[in-house]
Write a protein that holds these residues in place. Structure first.
Motif, short mmCIF file in Angstrom:
data_model
loop_
_atom_site.label_atom_id
_atom_site.label_comp_id
_atom_site.label_asym_id
_atom_site.label_seq_id
_atom_site.Cartn_x
_atom_site.Cartn_y
_atom_site.Cartn_z
N UNK A 76 14.29 -1.36 -34.93
CA UNK A 76 13.78 0.01 -34.96
C UNK A 76 14.91 0.96 -35.35
N UNK A 77 15.12 1.17 -36.63
CA UNK A 77 16.21 2.05 -37.09
C UNK A 77 16.01 3.49 -36.63
N UNK A 134 19.86 -4.23 -37.53
CA UNK A 134 19.93 -4.14 -38.98
C UNK A 134 18.70 -4.75 -39.64
N UNK A 135 18.09 -3.99 -40.56
CA UNK A 135 16.94 -4.48 -41.30
C UNK A 135 17.39 -5.48 -42.37
N UNK A 136 16.51 -6.41 -42.67
CA UNK A 136 16.77 -7.32 -43.78
C UNK A 136 16.62 -6.53 -45.09
N UNK A 137 17.06 -7.13 -46.18
CA UNK A 137 17.03 -6.44 -47.48
C UNK A 137 15.62 -6.05 -47.87
N UNK A 155 10.46 -9.87 -37.56
CA UNK A 155 10.96 -10.46 -38.80
C UNK A 155 12.18 -11.32 -38.47
N UNK A 156 12.11 -12.58 -38.85
CA UNK A 156 13.19 -13.50 -38.55
C UNK A 156 14.49 -13.12 -39.25
N UNK A 157 14.38 -12.36 -40.34
CA UNK A 157 15.57 -11.99 -41.10
C UNK A 157 16.16 -10.66 -40.65
#
Length: 259
Positions: A73-74, A27-30, A20-22
């Motif tokens: 990968x949280x 940190x994951x994107x929203x 995911x580019x975001x």
């Protein structure tokens, strides 16, 4: 809302690892943050289903959701998936152990390590009847899946767990460990591998599975270390002793620089 196991499994199988580019590496994107929360709620709900196939499908679906942001990968997702490592079904536990290999490396390695020691201990005991034999085989499948998961993780933190597997007195277990340890660059693993080779070397040649374990471990040694230590000639006792001595000497000379 409860999803049919077949639908969950189909979703899991159709998913692919993606980036995911975001999302950043830490940190994951929203959007994926919210999707992960929803997927976690669904997963935890489905893990209460009485049908183990439904629970297995649920963990497959959760893992598929995680693949949609493979570049992030949280640790929390590894911990959530780790719930299935305590499932009552051996098949579910085995599936979870393998899928843990796709999660946050250090977190997943720690969770898998906790499962290794009791399994190795139980597998060290000889089954006394058909019922115990079935339990032994189920435990072996779980440990095999853990080894596969550790190999997929391929992080140094997976080393301590694999060391515990190499402590097993079961030739069949050592053969599985040899297959999956070669991706784990951990300094604690190398001396444990030498010790396992030495232990199998002194096992009677007629022992069931001895040759497969011996060859597998020696092959794993070279794949892991690229040492160039000459393999022993088959059936030559003195050569087998020389090989172990050469491995120990090589490690003593290269331990500080090996990565």
């Amino acid at each position: 809302m409860r999803f049919a196991p077949a639908l969950l499994l189909a979703c899991a199988l159709s998913a692919r690892a993606d980036t995911c580019a975001e999302c950043s590496s830490d940190k994951l994107c929203a959007r994926h943050t919210e999707e992960d929360k929803a997927a976690a709620r669904s997963f935890q709900k489905e893990m209460g289903h009485p049908d183990p196939e439904a629970r297995k499908a649920a963990l497959e679906a959760f893992a598929a959701n995680c693949r949609l942001h493979n570049n992030c990968q949280p640790p929390a997702n590894a911990q959530i998936l780790g719930i299935a490592l305590k499932d009552s079904s051996p098949a579910v536990r085995a599936a979870a152990a393998k899928l843990m290999g796709e999660q946050h490396g250090p977190t997943a390695a720690k969770l898998l390590e906790k499962e290794v020691e009791p399994l190795v201990k139980r597998l060290g005991k000889e089954p006394k009847n058909e019922k115990e034999d079935l339990v032994w085989l189920a435990d072996f499948d779980c440990l095999s899946a853990i080894c596969e998961g550790l190999g997929i993780l391929a992080v140094p933190e997976a080393g301590p767990a694999m060391v515990k597997v190499l402590d097993s007195n079961r030739l069949k277990v050592l053969t599985v460990a040899a297959k999956h340890l070669v991706t784990i660059r951990s300094k604690v693993l190398v001396p444990a591998l030498i010790a396992a080779i030495d232990r199998v070397r002194t096992t009677g040649p007629g022992a069931d599975g001895r040759d497969a374990a011996y060859l597998g471990l020696m092959t794993a040694w070279e794949k892991l270390t690229n040492s160039g230590v000459k393999l022993p000639a088959p059936g030559d006792v003195s050569e087998a002793s020389r090989f172990v001595a050469d491995c120990k000497a090589w490690w003593k000379a290269n331990e500080k620089t090996w990565k």
